[in-house]
Motif scaffolding. Sequence first.
Motif, short mmCIF file in Angstrom:
data_model
loop_
_atom_site.label_atom_id
_atom_site.label_comp_id
_atom_site.label_asym_id
_atom_site.label_seq_id
_atom_site.Cartn_x
_atom_site.Cartn_y
_atom_site.Cartn_z
N GLU A 44 40.64 -9.94 -24.41
CA GLU A 44 40.09 -9.49 -25.70
C GLU A 44 39.98 -10.63 -26.71
OE1 GLU A 44 42.43 -6.27 -27.07
OE2 GLU A 44 41.68 -4.84 -25.58
N SER A 45 40.78 -11.67 -26.57
CA SER A 45 40.67 -12.81 -27.47
C SER A 45 39.61 -13.81 -27.02
CB SER A 45 42.02 -13.51 -27.58
OG SER A 45 42.43 -14.01 -26.32
N GLY A 46 39.11 -13.67 -25.79
CA GLY A 46 38.08 -14.58 -25.31
C GLY A 46 38.61 -15.83 -24.65
N ARG A 47 39.95 -15.94 -24.48
CA ARG A 47 40.50 -17.14 -23.86
C ARG A 47 40.20 -17.20 -22.37
NH1 ARG A 47 45.09 -15.63 -26.91
NH2 ARG A 47 46.14 -15.02 -24.98
N THR A 48 40.21 -16.05 -21.71
CA THR A 48 39.90 -16.00 -20.28
C THR A 48 38.89 -14.89 -20.03
OG1 THR A 48 41.75 -14.49 -19.85
CG2 THR A 48 42.19 -16.86 -19.65
N THR A 49 38.33 -14.90 -18.83
CA THR A 49 37.33 -13.90 -18.43
C THR A 49 37.72 -13.33 -17.08
OG1 THR A 49 35.62 -15.15 -19.59
CG2 THR A 49 34.88 -13.50 -18.01
N PRO A 50 37.71 -12.01 -16.92
CA PRO A 50 38.08 -11.43 -15.63
C PRO A 50 37.06 -11.78 -14.54
CG PRO A 50 37.23 -9.74 -17.10
CD PRO A 50 37.38 -10.98 -17.92
N ARG A 51 37.53 -11.79 -13.32
CA ARG A 51 36.68 -12.11 -12.17
C ARG A 51 36.98 -11.15 -11.03
NH1 ARG A 51 37.15 -18.77 -11.80
NH2 ARG A 51 36.37 -19.20 -13.92
N GLY A 52 35.99 -11.06 -10.14
CA GLY A 52 36.17 -10.29 -8.91
C GLY A 52 36.33 -8.81 -9.16
N ARG A 53 37.24 -8.19 -8.42
CA ARG A 53 37.44 -6.75 -8.50
C ARG A 53 38.01 -6.35 -9.87
NH1 ARG A 53 40.07 -5.25 -2.58
NH2 ARG A 53 38.27 -5.94 -1.29
N LYS A 54 38.83 -7.21 -10.44
CA LYS A 54 39.38 -6.88 -11.77
C LYS A 54 38.26 -6.83 -12.81
CE LYS A 54 43.94 -8.86 -10.87
NZ LYS A 54 44.94 -9.86 -11.30
#
Length: 416
Positions: A44-54
């Motif tokens: 939600e803060s934009g530091r990381t981005t989910p990938r794959g099934r998540k």
Amino acid sequence: MTRSPATPLPPPKARRRLRETAALTQAQLAARVGVTRETVRAWESGRTTPRGRKREAYAKLLNTLAEEATARRSKPEPTASPEPAPVPVVVAVGAGSADASEKAADSLVLPAKPLDERRSDPDPDPGPGPDPAAEQESGPGPGPEPTPDPAALTPAQAFDALYEFGAPALVRQTFLLTGRRELARESVERAFQVAWEHWPEVARDRDPVGWVRAAAYEYALSPWQRFRLRHRHPEPPPADPGDRTLLNTLLRLPPPHRRTLLLYDGVGLGLPETAAETEASTPATANRLLHAREAIAHRLPELADPEVLHRRLAELASSERLRAARPPTVRMGSERRARFLTRAAIAFTVALIGTTALTLRTAPTHYEPPVSPGETVRGVPPKVAPGALSDEELELRQKLRDQLQDGPERLTPRLE
């Protein structure tokens, strides 16, 4: 082999807005996706981005939340009179631009669930309910008022809203921390006065109530409080014997252990957040928490369960009728204190300038060497009274008279 395109996701701010609209905490959303709370906070803060099934599961959940929000907006509101809100148990308060709804749901109004279930409830009821800030004062009301836009609030209005949201719960927390009602009210008011003096910094903080809470705790636990005459006399204890025993047990704990126990088991903060607020390492905070729980369980065995301890802390805090001052009073007190300190600083500066000018005016213009202190000379014969001269003195006087007193001849050497 071509890679399939990634599932699109809304912007980070839109993700947080969807979660807050559905009345979900970060821990609850993380349980639905199958990740940790810190991971959801990073998404939600934009530091990381989910990938794959998540990423697919997260996008599917956000789409479901968006559809539910659209359905709620399009559904006409019922015209029936609202039911009276239940009396809440106010123990703690959360805030912050990023975690406002989460901490408000976890800490402001404590439900009947135990603390551990509140942290990891996978299926909460996402239905619309009264705003936690509106339920802070118990009693029936005409219904939840629309939340004002923070961008349209003036600094004074934003401060008043923050004070009304957090002050009552902070007073109860500080009472559990000190056992003194007047000191609890004074600590919270002083903390909010300092917050108003540093309002640009507090307004940008991600957890403004946490900022004020830390200031109030520091003021309440200051060792200088024991030297105040008004705090040397004990206050009336709680009327209930069980509450009185629990409060005395809390006050016997060392201040760091007591603060750690209150933040973790009372407010509902996580261990890293508690360690950060108490300015200690996470292992040290865990040891303090364990020792505090052991000390309470040794005297009150029925409180060995953290869930029961959490519920008893909530009951003890809610049993006291503690009221905070009105926001304008606190804000005006802060402004008066700032004016007094400013005028005192100006007066001190003027006095310093006047003293310096007087010193320069009266100081000597040239260097005067100091007079050496007198010393005692030993071996000098004592001064005698005038009298007849001895033969040696007469001979010496005659010899001196016979010699030349002045003139160049005096400088001419002669043979004896």
